[in-house]
Design a protein around this motif. Structure first.
Motif, PDB file in Angstrom:
ATOM      1  N   SER A   9       0.824  -1.215   0.000  1.00 25.21           N
ATOM      2  CA  SER A   9       0.000   0.000   0.000  1.00 25.21           C
ATOM      3  C   SER A   9       0.858   1.264   0.000  1.00 25.21           C
ATOM      4  O   SER A   9       0.401   2.333  -0.422  1.00 25.21           O
ATOM      5  CB  SER A   9      -0.944   0.011   1.212  1.00 25.21           C
ATOM      6  N   LYS A  10       2.101   1.154   0.441  1.00 28.33           N
ATOM      7  CA  LYS A  10       2.966   2.330   0.528  1.00 28.33           C
ATOM      8  C   LYS A  10       3.469   2.792  -0.833  1.00 28.33           C
ATOM      9  O   LYS A  10       4.092   3.857  -0.929  1.00 28.33           O
ATOM     10  CB  LYS A  10       4.133   2.052   1.474  1.00 28.33           C
ATOM     11  N   GLU A  14       3.833   8.608   0.422  1.00 18.36           N
ATOM     12  CA  GLU A  14       5.108   9.316   0.504  1.00 18.36           C
ATOM     13  C   GLU A  14       6.304   8.363   0.469  1.00 18.36           C
ATOM     14  O   GLU A  14       7.421   8.791   0.181  1.00 18.36           O
ATOM     15  CB  GLU A  14       5.146  10.160   1.786  1.00 18.36           C
ATOM     16  N   GLU A  15       6.066   7.104   0.795  1.00 19.38           N
ATOM     17  CA  GLU A  15       7.157   6.132   0.841  1.00 19.38           C
ATOM     18  C   GLU A  15       7.278   5.323  -0.453  1.00 19.38           C
ATOM     19  O   GLU A  15       7.857   4.230  -0.464  1.00 19.38           O
ATOM     20  CB  GLU A  15       6.974   5.191   2.035  1.00 19.38           C
ATOM     21  N   ARG A  16       6.763   5.879  -1.533  1.00 25.95           N
ATOM     22  CA  ARG A  16       6.782   5.152  -2.808  1.00 25.95           C
ATOM     23  C   ARG A  16       8.201   4.765  -3.228  1.00 25.95           C
ATOM     24  O   ARG A  16       8.458   3.607  -3.574  1.00 25.95           O
ATOM     25  CB  ARG A  16       6.118   5.997  -3.898  1.00 25.95           C
TER      26      ARG A  16
END
Length: 310
Positions: A9-10, A14-16
């Motif tokens: 889900s990340k 922002e943590e892509r």
């Protein structure tokens, strides 16, 4: 040492970039990783677990008791020779394909509908995973999926998508037989919904067999031989096996997104490191499968050399 666990889900937050990097590292160093928060509804996964187990009990269990693995193991125990059954798997299997739904188990109420729904969700997840691999390998978006879907017209996929439902029943002599012999997978992307109670799946990492820890409702991803070829060896298909167990009936539901049998597979030019040569031939996937059928449990490198190149 444990195989990587990645929160899918990340990718949407922002943590892509960090998540993309985690997936790239898992593909390069392991060829195996677990996805959590992958988007497949929990309610559906629970139904899949229940109905698959119900199906084994009502439609498969009695037949397994008189199956070839059971007969051969009994004979070996009587001989008391100290040998091991090397060419047999302690596994009950049925396969679900789009074109053979009339052959799916039919005496478990709701199984066909539930597995159909599950397979659609897994197919979508496979597409997302291939897009992530495209991005990490520096390939155009949709490259891997297009390569697998030779001759696709009007969005109608030609890639092979199959689901293998396995059970590994309790074994009275697990030291004498494999649950499933060590192998790499022939195709593309494999999405496994494994048992969350009983272990047994192991992956080979740096010469050591590592347990793929049961993790409730996770989907285990592993890369097959064709991803290794397309990435020019940057992503390796991983050796894995299943141990027979004395207790517990381990469930395993593996879905395979593989190339069309007519698809021509070879290293993607962009995936090659600058100045490096192609490490794999280009070949038709169906020809590779002909070789793999006879060499599945043998070293994989000779397969690439044995297949007829284009």
């Amino acid at each position: 040492m444990a195989i990587p666990v990645i929160d899918f889900s990340k990718l949407n937050g922002e943590e892509r970039e960090k998540t993309l990097s985690e997936i790239a590292r898992a593909c390069e160093e392991w060829g195996f990783f677990q996805l959590v928060n992958h988007g497949i509804p929990l309610e559906l996964l629970n139904k899949v677990k229940k109905l698959s187990s119900d199906c084994y009990k009502t439609e498969r269990e009695e037949a397994f008791k008189t199956s070839n693995p059971v007969k051969l193991l009994n004979e070996l125990v009587q001989k008391n020779s100290g040998e091991k059954l090397e060419n047999v798997d302690w596994e009950d299997v049925f396969t679900l394909l789009d074109h053979n739904q009339n052959e799916w188990p039919s005496n478990t109420c709701g199984l066909k509908e539930t597995m159909g729904e599950y397979r659609e969700e897994v197919r979508k997840l496979a597409s997302k995973m291939m897009q992530v691999m495209d991005e990490n390998l520096g390939l155009p978006k949709g490259y891997i999926k297009k390569a697998f879907n030779e001759g696709m017209e009007d969005g109608e996929e030609t890639a092979f998508f199959g689901t293998k439902v396995s059970h590994y029943p309790p074994c009275p002599h697990p030291e004498l037989v494999n649950g499933l012999r060590a192998h790499t997978d022939a195709g593309g992307v494999v999405l496994l919904f494994q048992d969350d109670e009983y272990d047994g799946l192991q992956v080979l990492k740096d010469g050591e067999w590592i347990d793929v820890q049961p993790l409730p409702n996770a989907i285990v991803i592993n890369t097959g031989d064709q991803i290794e070829v397309l990435s020019n060896g940057r992503y390796k298909s991983a050796w894995h096996r299943v141990l027979a167990r004395e207790e517990g009936n381990r469930r395993s539901i593996a879905s395979f997104y593989n190339p069309s049998y007519k698809a021509a597979i070879g290293p993607a030019a962009v995936a090659e490191e600058e100045g490096s040569e192609k490490k794999y031939p280009k070949f038709v996937f169906g020809d590779y499968m002909d070789v793999y059928a006879n060499q599945k449990f043998m070293p994989k490198e000779p397969r690439f050399l044995a297949v007829k190149s284009l």
